[in-house]
Design an enzyme around this catalytic site. Structure first.
Site, PDB file in Angstrom:
ATOM      1  N   ASN A  61      11.422   0.636   1.920  1.00 54.93           N
ATOM      2  CA  ASN A  61      10.322   1.606   1.952  1.00 54.93           C
ATOM      3  C   ASN A  61       9.530   1.568   3.250  1.00 54.93           C
ATOM      4  OD1 ASN A  61       7.838   3.154   0.748  1.00 54.93           O
ATOM      5  ND2 ASN A  61       7.043   1.154   1.383  1.00 54.93           N
TER       6      ASN A  61
ATOM      7  N   SER B 112      12.837  10.677   3.887  1.00 59.39           N
ATOM      8  CA  SER B 112      11.774  11.684   3.981  1.00 59.39           C
ATOM      9  C   SER B 112      12.432  13.060   4.030  1.00 59.39           C
ATOM     10  CB  SER B 112      10.972  11.476   5.271  1.00 59.39           C
ATOM     11  OG  SER B 112      10.168  12.600   5.544  1.00 59.39           O
TER      12      SER B 112
ATOM     13  N   ARG C 233       0.853  -1.204   0.000  1.00 60.62           N
ATOM     14  CA  ARG C 233       0.000   0.000   0.000  1.00 60.62           C
ATOM     15  C   ARG C 233       0.881   1.244   0.000  1.00 60.62           C
ATOM     16  NH1 ARG C 233      -1.377   1.565   5.785  1.00 60.62           N
ATOM     17  NH2 ARG C 233      -0.272   0.043   7.063  1.00 60.62           N
TER      18      ARG C 233
ATOM     19  N   TYR D 205      10.502  10.650  14.552  1.00 59.37           N
ATOM     20  CA  TYR D 205      10.430  10.356  13.114  1.00 59.37           C
ATOM     21  C   TYR D 205      11.605  11.033  12.393  1.00 59.37           C
ATOM     22  CZ  TYR D 205       8.414   9.919   8.393  1.00 59.37           C
ATOM     23  OH  TYR D 205       8.201   9.614   7.056  1.00 59.37           O
TER      24      TYR D 205
ATOM     25  N   LYS E 105      14.691   9.182  10.348  1.00 60.36           N
ATOM     26  CA  LYS E 105      14.937   9.403   8.918  1.00 60.36           C
ATOM     27  C   LYS E 105      16.314  10.029   8.678  1.00 60.36           C
ATOM     28  CE  LYS E 105      11.162   7.660   7.193  1.00 60.36           C
ATOM     29  NZ  LYS E 105      11.187   6.526   6.248  1.00 60.36           N
TER      30      LYS E 105
ATOM     31  N   VAL F 107       9.970  -5.695   9.715  1.00 60.46           N
ATOM     32  CA  VAL F 107      11.390  -5.396   9.478  1.00 60.46           C
ATOM     33  C   VAL F 107      12.152  -5.101  10.774  1.00 60.46           C
ATOM     34  CG1 VAL F 107      11.129  -4.602   7.089  1.00 60.46           C
ATOM     35  CG2 VAL F 107      10.958  -2.939   8.958  1.00 60.46           C
TER      36      VAL F 107
HETATM   37  N1  LIG Z   1       3.354   9.563   3.023  1.00 63.13           N
HETATM   38  C1  LIG Z   1       4.261  10.525   3.091  1.00 63.13           C
HETATM   39  O1  LIG Z   1       3.929  11.723   3.018  1.00 63.13           O
HETATM   40  C2  LIG Z   1       5.703  10.193   3.269  1.00 63.13           C
HETATM   41  C3  LIG Z   1       6.622  11.224   3.136  1.00 63.13           C
HETATM   42  C4  LIG Z   1       7.972  10.960   3.267  1.00 63.13           C
HETATM   43  C5  LIG Z   1       8.401   9.680   3.511  1.00 63.13           C
HETATM   44  N2  LIG Z   1       7.504   8.670   3.658  1.00 63.13           N
HETATM   45  C6  LIG Z   1       8.030   7.340   3.920  1.00 63.13           C
HETATM   46  O2  LIG Z   1       7.633   6.476   2.875  1.00 63.13           O
HETATM   47  C7  LIG Z   1       7.491   5.150   3.384  1.00 63.13           C
HETATM   48  C8  LIG Z   1       6.108   4.624   3.055  1.00 63.13           C
HETATM   49  O3  LIG Z   1       5.157   5.490   3.654  1.00 63.13           O
HETATM   50  P1  LIG Z   1       3.613   5.470   3.283  1.00 63.13           P
HETATM   51  O4  LIG Z   1       3.138   6.854   3.396  1.00 63.13           O
HETATM   52  O5  LIG Z   1       3.388   4.695   2.059  1.00 63.13           O
HETATM   53  O6  LIG Z   1       3.048   4.675   4.560  1.00 63.13           O
HETATM   54  P2  LIG Z   1       1.783   3.727   4.726  1.00 63.13           P
HETATM   55  O7  LIG Z   1       0.748   4.049   3.723  1.00 63.13           O
HETATM   56  O8  LIG Z   1       1.442   3.811   6.171  1.00 63.13           O
HETATM   57  O9  LIG Z   1       2.358   2.276   4.388  1.00 63.13           O
HETATM   58  C9  LIG Z   1       3.410   1.773   5.166  1.00 63.13           C
HETATM   59  C10 LIG Z   1       3.846   0.437   4.608  1.00 63.13           C
HETATM   60  O10 LIG Z   1       4.955  -0.009   5.406  1.00 63.13           O
HETATM   61  C11 LIG Z   1       4.660  -1.279   5.946  1.00 63.13           C
HETATM   62  N3  LIG Z   1       5.220  -1.409   7.285  1.00 63.13           N
HETATM   63  C12 LIG Z   1       5.060  -0.565   8.332  1.00 63.13           C
HETATM   64  N4  LIG Z   1       5.724  -1.031   9.395  1.00 63.13           N
HETATM   65  C13 LIG Z   1       6.312  -2.179   9.000  1.00 63.13           C
HETATM   66  C14 LIG Z   1       7.129  -3.121   9.657  1.00 63.13           C
HETATM   67  N5  LIG Z   1       7.475  -2.969  10.934  1.00 63.13           N
HETATM   68  N6  LIG Z   1       7.561  -4.189   8.960  1.00 63.13           N
HETATM   69  C15 LIG Z   1       7.212  -4.363   7.653  1.00 63.13           C
HETATM   70  N7  LIG Z   1       6.436  -3.492   6.989  1.00 63.13           N
HETATM   71  C16 LIG Z   1       5.991  -2.435   7.660  1.00 63.13           C
HETATM   72  C17 LIG Z   1       3.154  -1.376   5.976  1.00 63.13           C
HETATM   73  O11 LIG Z   1       2.803  -2.736   5.942  1.00 63.13           O
HETATM   74  P3  LIG Z   1       1.343  -3.230   6.446  1.00 63.13           P
HETATM   75  O12 LIG Z   1       0.428  -2.781   5.374  1.00 63.13           O
HETATM   76  O13 LIG Z   1       1.481  -4.702   6.525  1.00 63.13           O
HETATM   77  O14 LIG Z   1       1.091  -2.539   7.751  1.00 63.13           O
HETATM   78  C18 LIG Z   1       2.767  -0.623   4.707  1.00 63.13           C
HETATM   79  O15 LIG Z   1       2.843  -1.461   3.584  1.00 63.13           O
HETATM   80  C19 LIG Z   1       7.753   5.246   4.890  1.00 63.13           C
HETATM   81  O16 LIG Z   1       9.097   4.905   5.150  1.00 63.13           O
HETATM   82  C20 LIG Z   1       7.522   6.714   5.187  1.00 63.13           C
HETATM   83  O17 LIG Z   1       8.231   7.140   6.320  1.00 63.13           O
HETATM   84  C21 LIG Z   1       6.151   8.902   3.545  1.00 63.13           C
END
Ligand SMILES: NC(=O)c1ccc[n+]([C@@H]2O[C@H](COP(=O)([O-])OP(=O)(O)OC[C@H]3O[C@@H](n4cnc5c(N)ncnc54)[C@H](OP(=O)(O)O)[C@@H]3O)[C@@H](O)[C@H]2O)c1
Length: 255
Positions: free
Chosen positions: A87, A146, A12, A159, A163, A61
Site C-alpha cells: 500500500n 491507482s 494512516r 506518479y 502506478k 520500502v
Molecule cells: N488517496 C488517494 O486518493 C489514492 C488514490 C489512489 C491510490 N492511492 C494509493 O494508495 C496508497 C496509500 O495512499 P494514501 O492516500 O493513504 O497516502 P497517505 O495518507 O499519504 O499515506 C501514505 C502511507 O504510506 C507510507 N509511506 C510513504 N512512503 C513510504 C516509504 N518510502 N516507505 C514506507 N512507507 C511509506 C506512509 O508512512 P509514514 O506515515 O511513515 O510516512 C503512510 O503510512 C498509495 O500507494 C497511493 O498511491 C491513493
C-alpha cells in the site's frame, strides 16, 4: 492458526483503513512506515485493542537494507506471513507539467511506488512459497495501485508511470505465483480522502460536484479496507490477476 498480514504504510490513510478491516477479521498485523514508532503509538494502541498482535517496523520500502531488515524482522516476530498488502506510496511533492518536471521526483516515485514493492514482493513471495509446505497454509498478495495506472494526468506523469508499472508488477506476480496457489490482486482506488489528497481536496470537491464520479462522493479508506478484507478471506480465490476498482465508477467509459 492466526493469520498474519503485512500492510506497508498501514498507520494512516488507506493503509490504516486496510489494517482496521484486517484487525476486525482477526489478523495479526505488521505495519511499516518511515515514521518513528513513537509517532504512531496511538494507532498501534487502537489496533491492538481489537485483540490481535500488532507490530510496527520502521522501514522505507525504497531502501534495500530496510526491506531486508523488515523481512528478517517479520520472520523473527511471526511464525509466518499470509497476506502482503503493498500500500505504501507517495505523490509528487509538487505537481509539475510534463514538459517541466524534473528527474529527482521521477526517481523517488519510481523507487517508492514501483521498485520498493516489486522487490519486497519478490522477498515475501519466496517466503510464502516456502510456507506452502505447512498444511493449510494460504498466501495472498494485494497491490494498491491507482486509477492513475490508466488515467493520464500530465501534471504528475511520474506518479502515473509508477502506478502503471505497479499494475504490470501485480500481473507478473499473479502469473508467476498462480501455480504456487498464491492469488495476487490489484486494487485500484480513485479519489480517497487521506493526507495524500488533502492539498487538492477543494479541486476534487469541485470536480466531484460537477459529476466526475458516478457515485458522487469521495472514497474513504474503509472502502478499500472492506475490499481487501474480502480478498484476504479468500472470497475471490479463483480470480488471480483481477484488477478491482474502488473508484465510485470513475473508470466506467461514459458518453
Ligand atoms: N488517496 C488517494 O486518493 C489514492 C488514490 C489512489 C491510490 N492511492 C494509493 O494508495 C496508497 C496509500 O495512499 P494514501 O492516500 O493513504 O497516502 P497517505 O495518507 O499519504 O499515506 C501514505 C502511507 O504510506 C507510507 N509511506 C510513504 N512512503 C513510504 C516509504 N518510502 N516507505 C514506507 N512507507 C511509506 C506512509 O508512512 P509514514 O506515515 O511513515 O510516512 C503512510 O503510512 C498509495 O500507494 C497511493 O498511491 C491513493
Amino acid at each position: 492458526m492466526k493469520r498474519v498480514a503485512l500492510v506497508t504504510g498501514g498507520t494512516r490513510g488507506i493503509g490504516l483503513g486496510v489494517a482496521r478491516a484486517l484487525a476486525a477479521e482477526g489478523f495479526d498485523l505488521a505495519l511499516c512506515g518511515r515514521r518513528e514508532e513513537g509517532e504512531v503509538a496511538g494507532v498501534l494502541e487502537e489496533l491492538r485493542a481489537k485483540g490481535g498482535d500488532v507490530r510496527y517496523f520502521r522501514a522505507d520500502v525504497a531502501s534495500r537494507d530496510d526491506r531486508d531488515r523488515l523481512v528478517a524482522g517479520l520472520r523473527a516476530a511471526f511464525d509466518g506471513l499470509h497476506l502482503l498488502v503493498n500500500n505504501a506510496g507517495i505523490a509528487p511533492a509538487a505537481r509539475a507539467d510534463l514538459l517541466e518536471a524534473g528527474e529527482e521526483s521521477f526517481d523517488r516515485l519510481i523507487a517508492v511506488n514501483l521498485k520498493g514493492p516489486y522487490f519486497l514482493t519478490q522477498a515475501v513471495a519466496r517466503w510464502m512459497t516456502e510456507q506452502n509446505q505447512k498444511p493449510g497454509y494460504r498466501g495472498t498478495i494485494v497491490f494498491v495501485t491507482s486509477v492513475s495506472a490508466e488515467a493520464a494526468s500530465p501534471n504528475r506523469g511520474e506518479y502515473c508511470v509508477s502506478k502503471a508499472g505497479l499494475a504490470m508488477t501485480a500481473r507478473l506476480f499473479a502469473v508467476r505465483l498462480a501455480g504456487d496457489g498464491i492469488p495476487v490482486y490489484e486494487v485500484r482506488p480513485g479519489i480517497v480522502r487521506t493526507d495524500m489528497t488533502a492539498g487538492v481536496a477543494e479541486t476534487y470537491d469541485k470536480r466531484i460536484g460537477e459529476g466526475l464520479l458516478p457515485q458522487g462522493r469521495w472514497g474513504e479508506p474503509e472502502d478499500v479496507g472492506r475490499l481487501v478484507a474480502a480478498l484476504a478471506r479468500g472470497d475471490a480465490a479463483y480470480s488471480t490477476g483481477a484488477v478491482i476498482p474502488v473508484d465510485g465508477g470513475f473508470s466506467i467509459p461514459r458518453l
